[in-house]
Design a protein around this motif. Structure first.
Motif, PDB file in Angstrom:
ATOM      1  N   LYS A 267      36.892  43.058  44.190  1.00 40.68           N
ATOM      2  CA  LYS A 267      38.146  43.494  44.468  1.00 40.68           C
ATOM      3  C   LYS A 267      38.707  43.166  45.732  1.00 40.68           C
ATOM      4  O   LYS A 267      38.048  43.058  46.950  1.00 40.68           O
ATOM      5  N   SER A 268      39.974  42.612  45.797  1.00 39.96           N
ATOM      6  CA  SER A 268      40.628  42.146  46.987  1.00 39.96           C
ATOM      7  C   SER A 268      41.983  42.723  47.049  1.00 39.96           C
ATOM      8  O   SER A 268      43.016  41.788  46.576  1.00 39.96           O
TER       9      SER A 268
ATOM     10  N   TRP B 217      44.238  42.797  44.270  1.00 42.08           N
ATOM     11  CA  TRP B 217      43.836  41.851  43.197  1.00 42.08           C
ATOM     12  C   TRP B 217      42.449  42.288  42.722  1.00 42.08           C
ATOM     13  O   TRP B 217      41.478  42.751  43.450  1.00 42.08           O
TER      14      TRP B 217
ATOM     15  N   GLU C  64      39.363  40.256  41.534  1.00 43.91           N
ATOM     16  CA  GLU C  64      38.898  38.784  41.442  1.00 43.91           C
ATOM     17  C   GLU C  64      37.676  38.332  40.664  1.00 43.91           C
ATOM     18  O   GLU C  64      36.809  39.237  40.658  1.00 43.91           O
TER      19      GLU C  64
ATOM     20  N   GLY D 237      48.917  36.654  37.398  1.00 43.44           N
ATOM     21  CA  GLY D 237      47.815  36.329  38.373  1.00 43.44           C
ATOM     22  C   GLY D 237      47.944  34.987  38.769  1.00 43.44           C
ATOM     23  O   GLY D 237      48.961  34.209  38.447  1.00 43.44           O
TER      24      GLY D 237
ATOM     25  N   THR E 122      38.612  30.772  41.134  1.00 42.23           N
ATOM     26  CA  THR E 122      38.862  32.030  41.300  1.00 42.23           C
ATOM     27  C   THR E 122      40.050  32.297  40.542  1.00 42.23           C
ATOM     28  O   THR E 122      41.017  31.866  40.862  1.00 42.23           O
TER      29      THR E 122
ATOM     30  N   ARG F  34      42.483  35.572  39.834  1.00 42.81           N
ATOM     31  CA  ARG F  34      43.195  36.873  40.617  1.00 42.81           C
ATOM     32  C   ARG F  34      44.098  37.467  39.682  1.00 42.81           C
ATOM     33  O   ARG F  34      45.043  36.751  39.183  1.00 42.81           O
TER      34      ARG F  34
END
Length: 293
Positions: free
Chosen positions: A214-215, A218, A220, A272, A287, A289
């Motif tokens: 989790k970022s 987002w 991820e 995303g 990656t 998101r």
């Protein structure tokens, strides 16, 4: 004065209508072949007409881009379809030139099956892109647990990883449930395409990891491989349709150059994005998101 004013207004209105008519005539005369060659004249002495002409020219710019993309897609798709069909026809023609043993016919059928599978994958990918372009990529939205989805994808692809002698693992960077609001089947295709891509191009003995974290705001998902990596000049083009780093190598592995395009399109439809970092000789990291639910 009233008569003079009325005459002036009548004259100006006729000029304006004549200019509009000229714009209309020019627009009507444009064909698809002239999209990149002609634009409407922008009058310097009439702000309203200039704004109208500029807006129309911007529309033409967008249409030109869409038309060029459609032409490229059609040409690339025709080429991709022609190759396996040519192989199929050639192998069948050779096999029919004289009587052959059962084993020889079996070899031809096995080869034909591989080409048919390649055609099937290509057709499915083209259909997926057509759904995206037509605005039908998402059929329904629901709360999707990303960790559970990635775990399911990695478990389903363990057999392929075993065949390639690659260690495939899924890991969560947090115990917190990470969910997004989206189409489960579309998101499953995103993760499947990325993991299959990593397995397809990683040599035996390497490792592929699917990491969920989790970022904020987002969620991820990183698909990390320890393969040969990708040269820097290819990175900006990886998500273009039908782009392949090594066409000969891609054909051996069954790639069509559409998988990453689908990943990008579906990620963006969900609000995303997807990006890639890579170092030659060390591996790559894709990656994705997605907005956290």
């Amino acid at each position: 004065m009233l008569v003079a004013g009325g005459a002036a207004a009548w004259h100006l209105s006729r000029q304006w209508l004549r200019s509009v008519a000229n714009l209309e005539e020019a627009a009507r005369g444009l064909s698809s072949a002239e999209l990149g060659l002609r634009r409407l004249f922008v009058p310097a002495d009439d702000a309203e007409l200039a704004a109208l002409a500029n807006s129309f020219n911007q529309l033409l710019d967008r249409l030109e881009g869409a038309h060029a993309a459609q032409q490229r897609f059609t040409a690339d798709a025709s080429h991709e379809l022609r190759t396996p069909l040519t192989v199929l026809r050639g192998e069948i023609e050779v096999a029919l030139r004289r009587p052959r043993s059962a084993e020889e016919y079996r070899e031809v059928l096995v080869s034909n099956k591989e080409e048919i599978e390649r055609l099937s994958r290509l057709t499915e990918n083209m259909l997926a892109l057509a759904h995206v372009d037509g605005g039908h990529a998402i059929t329904q939205r629901e709360l999707v647990n990303v960790s559970e989805l990635c775990s399911s994808v990695t478990e389903r692809l363990q057999a392929l990883a075993g065949e390639k002698r690659i260690a495939l693992q899924h890991m969560d960077a947090t115990n917190e449930p990470l969910s997004v609001n989206g189409d489960r089947l579309a998101l499953e295709r995103v993760m499947t395409n990325l993991v299959e891509n990593a397995l397809r191009y990683s040599p035996a003995g390497e490792q592929v990891t699917v990491r969920v974290s989790k970022s904020p705001p987002w969620v991820e998902v990183q698909v990390i491989d320890t393969g040969g990596g990708i040269a820097p000049e290819h990175l900006p083009h990886l998500f273009e349709r039908f782009y392949r780093v090594d066409k000969a190598r891609s054909r051996v592995h069954g790639g069509s150059g559409l998988g990453l395009s689908i990943v990008k399109a579906l990620a963006e439809v969900h609000g995303g994005s997807v990006c890639v970092t890579s170092q030659v000789g060390q591996g790559s990291c894709f990656t994705v998101r997605l907005p956290a639910a």
